[in-house]
Design a protein around this motif. Structure first.
Motif, PDB file in Angstrom:
ATOM      1  N   HIS A 100       0.830  -1.209   0.000  1.00  0.00           N
ATOM      2  CA  HIS A 100       0.000   0.000   0.000  1.00  0.00           C
ATOM      3  C   HIS A 100       0.869   1.265   0.000  1.00  0.00           C
ATOM      4  O   HIS A 100       0.601   2.215  -0.738  1.00  0.00           O
ATOM      5  CB  HIS A 100      -0.928  -0.004   1.210  1.00  0.00           C
ATOM      6  N   LEU A 101       1.923   1.271   0.811  1.00  0.00           N
ATOM      7  CA  LEU A 101       2.815   2.434   0.851  1.00  0.00           C
ATOM      8  C   LEU A 101       3.526   2.645  -0.486  1.00  0.00           C
ATOM      9  O   LEU A 101       3.676   3.776  -0.946  1.00  0.00           O
ATOM     10  CB  LEU A 101       3.840   2.279   1.968  1.00  0.00           C
ATOM     11  N   SER A 102       3.974   1.569  -1.109  1.00  0.00           N
ATOM     12  CA  SER A 102       4.695   1.727  -2.377  1.00  0.00           C
ATOM     13  C   SER A 102       3.772   2.215  -3.488  1.00  0.00           C
ATOM     14  O   SER A 102       4.204   2.969  -4.361  1.00  0.00           O
ATOM     15  CB  SER A 102       5.368   0.413  -2.784  1.00  0.00           C
ATOM     16  N   THR A 103       2.492   1.832  -3.469  1.00  0.00           N
ATOM     17  CA  THR A 103       1.582   2.308  -4.511  1.00  0.00           C
ATOM     18  C   THR A 103       1.104   3.737  -4.257  1.00  0.00           C
ATOM     19  O   THR A 103       0.940   4.502  -5.198  1.00  0.00           O
ATOM     20  CB  THR A 103       0.350   1.392  -4.636  1.00  0.00           C
ATOM     21  N   VAL A 104       0.934   4.120  -2.990  1.00  0.00           N
ATOM     22  CA  VAL A 104       0.390   5.440  -2.674  1.00  0.00           C
ATOM     23  C   VAL A 104       1.484   6.512  -2.673  1.00  0.00           C
ATOM     24  O   VAL A 104       1.344   7.544  -3.312  1.00  0.00           O
ATOM     25  CB  VAL A 104      -0.348   5.416  -1.316  1.00  0.00           C
ATOM     26  N   VAL A 105       2.575   6.280  -1.965  1.00  0.00           N
ATOM     27  CA  VAL A 105       3.598   7.316  -1.829  1.00  0.00           C
ATOM     28  C   VAL A 105       4.895   7.005  -2.563  1.00  0.00           C
ATOM     29  O   VAL A 105       5.708   7.890  -2.736  1.00  0.00           O
ATOM     30  CB  VAL A 105       3.954   7.581  -0.347  1.00  0.00           C
ATOM     31  N   GLY A 106       5.071   5.788  -3.032  1.00  0.00           N
ATOM     32  CA  GLY A 106       6.312   5.413  -3.689  1.00  0.00           C
ATOM     33  C   GLY A 106       6.333   5.746  -5.168  1.00  0.00           C
ATOM     34  O   GLY A 106       5.351   6.183  -5.758  1.00  0.00           O
ATOM     35  N   LYS A 107       7.504   5.534  -5.765  1.00  0.00           N
ATOM     36  CA  LYS A 107       7.660   5.752  -7.203  1.00  0.00           C
ATOM     37  C   LYS A 107       7.261   4.485  -7.939  1.00  0.00           C
ATOM     38  O   LYS A 107       7.300   3.389  -7.393  1.00  0.00           O
ATOM     39  CB  LYS A 107       9.117   6.087  -7.514  1.00  0.00           C
ATOM     40  N   SER A 108       6.925   4.636  -9.206  1.00  0.00           N
ATOM     41  CA  SER A 108       6.551   3.474 -10.003  1.00  0.00           C
ATOM     42  C   SER A 108       7.802   2.663 -10.340  1.00  0.00           C
ATOM     43  O   SER A 108       8.931   3.144 -10.262  1.00  0.00           O
ATOM     44  CB  SER A 108       5.845   3.914 -11.287  1.00  0.00           C
ATOM     45  N   ASP A 109       7.601   1.409 -10.749  1.00  0.00           N
ATOM     46  CA  ASP A 109       8.724   0.542 -11.094  1.00  0.00           C
ATOM     47  C   ASP A 109       9.504   1.085 -12.291  1.00  0.00           C
ATOM     48  O   ASP A 109      10.727   0.990 -12.335  1.00  0.00           O
ATOM     49  CB  ASP A 109       8.223  -0.875 -11.403  1.00  0.00           C
ATOM     50  N   ALA A 110       8.800   1.663 -13.252  1.00  0.00           N
ATOM     51  CA  ALA A 110       9.475   2.210 -14.437  1.00  0.00           C
ATOM     52  C   ALA A 110      10.382   3.379 -14.050  1.00  0.00           C
ATOM     53  O   ALA A 110      11.504   3.491 -14.558  1.00  0.00           O
ATOM     54  CB  ALA A 110       8.444   2.658 -15.459  1.00  0.00           C
ATOM     55  N   THR A 111       9.922   4.226 -13.141  1.00  0.00           N
ATOM     56  CA  THR A 111      10.732   5.356 -12.696  1.00  0.00           C
ATOM     57  C   THR A 111      11.966   4.881 -11.941  1.00  0.00           C
ATOM     58  O   THR A 111      13.067   5.388 -12.148  1.00  0.00           O
ATOM     59  CB  THR A 111       9.908   6.289 -11.790  1.00  0.00           C
ATOM     60  N   LEU A 112      11.799   3.886 -11.076  1.00  0.00           N
ATOM     61  CA  LEU A 112      12.927   3.352 -10.322  1.00  0.00           C
ATOM     62  C   LEU A 112      13.965   2.719 -11.240  1.00  0.00           C
ATOM     63  O   LEU A 112      15.168   2.897 -11.052  1.00  0.00           O
ATOM     64  CB  LEU A 112      12.433   2.337  -9.286  1.00  0.00           C
ATOM     65  N   LYS A 113      13.503   1.981 -12.257  1.00  0.00           N
ATOM     66  CA  LYS A 113      14.439   1.351 -13.200  1.00  0.00           C
ATOM     67  C   LYS A 113      15.188   2.401 -14.007  1.00  0.00           C
ATOM     68  O   LYS A 113      16.390   2.277 -14.240  1.00  0.00           O
ATOM     69  CB  LYS A 113      13.686   0.409 -14.140  1.00  0.00           C
ATOM     70  N   ALA A 114      14.493   3.456 -14.433  1.00  0.00           N
ATOM     71  CA  ALA A 114      15.142   4.520 -15.212  1.00  0.00           C
ATOM     72  C   ALA A 114      16.185   5.250 -14.363  1.00  0.00           C
ATOM     73  O   ALA A 114      17.270   5.560 -14.844  1.00  0.00           O
ATOM     74  CB  ALA A 114      14.097   5.496 -15.732  1.00  0.00           C
ATOM     75  N   GLU A 115      15.866   5.512 -13.104  1.00  0.00           N
ATOM     76  CA  GLU A 115      16.818   6.192 -12.223  1.00  0.00           C
ATOM     77  C   GLU A 115      18.024   5.307 -11.932  1.00  0.00           C
ATOM     78  O   GLU A 115      19.156   5.792 -11.861  1.00  0.00           O
ATOM     79  CB  GLU A 115      16.133   6.601 -10.926  1.00  0.00           C
ATOM     80  N   ALA A 116      17.800   4.015 -11.746  1.00  0.00           N
ATOM     81  CA  ALA A 116      18.907   3.098 -11.491  1.00  0.00           C
ATOM     82  C   ALA A 116      19.821   3.005 -12.710  1.00  0.00           C
ATOM     83  O   ALA A 116      21.047   2.968 -12.584  1.00  0.00           O
ATOM     84  CB  ALA A 116      18.376   1.714 -11.121  1.00  0.00           C
ATOM     85  N   LYS A 117      19.233   2.977 -13.893  1.00  0.00           N
ATOM     86  CA  LYS A 117      20.027   2.898 -15.118  1.00  0.00           C
ATOM     87  C   LYS A 117      20.852   4.162 -15.306  1.00  0.00           C
ATOM     88  O   LYS A 117      22.020   4.101 -15.667  1.00  0.00           O
ATOM     89  CB  LYS A 117      19.096   2.699 -16.314  1.00  0.00           C
ATOM     90  N   LEU A 118      20.262   5.316 -15.034  1.00  0.00           N
ATOM     91  CA  LEU A 118      20.976   6.582 -15.167  1.00  0.00           C
ATOM     92  C   LEU A 118      22.092   6.678 -14.128  1.00  0.00           C
ATOM     93  O   LEU A 118      23.201   7.124 -14.446  1.00  0.00           O
ATOM     94  CB  LEU A 118      20.006   7.752 -15.015  1.00  0.00           C
ATOM     95  N   ALA A 119      21.823   6.262 -12.895  1.00  0.00           N
ATOM     96  CA  ALA A 119      22.841   6.305 -11.844  1.00  0.00           C
ATOM     97  C   ALA A 119      23.983   5.358 -12.168  1.00  0.00           C
ATOM     98  O   ALA A 119      25.149   5.682 -11.945  1.00  0.00           O
ATOM     99  CB  ALA A 119      22.217   5.955 -10.494  1.00  0.00           C
ATOM    100  N   GLU A 120      23.665   4.183 -12.702  1.00  0.00           N
ATOM    101  CA  GLU A 120      24.699   3.215 -13.067  1.00  0.00           C
ATOM    102  C   GLU A 120      25.565   3.763 -14.184  1.00  0.00           C
ATOM    103  O   GLU A 120      26.775   3.596 -14.193  1.00  0.00           O
ATOM    104  CB  GLU A 120      24.045   1.911 -13.513  1.00  0.00           C
TER     105      GLU A 120
END
Length: 98
Positions: free
Chosen positions: A32-52
């Protein structure tokens, strides 16, 4: 009478959100917390790829610290700026001798 458990989320703009977690298990609360206040999976993957991509100083190109390989010490300059010596060009190196 006992108080019901809740989670209070504080946002950067000063707003607050209360989330009721009464009679929920750990997995339900996390989901519930990840869907309401967290970022989406696509956003997390894009940020991880950019950081890497930015973490490794050997990488170059769009989104990295160095735009071109010629900016790395010990490499040849760009062929658009300085012509490549003929002995390093394939059309002269592999040219058939007649």
């Amino acid at each position: 009478m006992t108080p019901s458990p809740f989670i209070r989320c504080y946002f950067e703009n000063g707003k607050q959100m209360l989330i009721d977690i009464d009679s929920k298990n750990r997995q339900e609360i996390l989901q519930h917390l990840s869907t309401v206040v967290g970022k989406s999976d696509a956003t997390l993957k894009a940020e991880a790829k950019l950081a890497e991509k930015q973490d490794n100083p050997a990488n170059f190109g769009v989104g990295c610290m160095k735009h071109c390989i010629c900016e790395i010490p010990g490499q040849l300059p760009c062929p658009g700026v300085v012509p490549v010596p003929q002995h390093m060009r394939g059309k002269f190196k592999y040219q058939m001798k007649e």
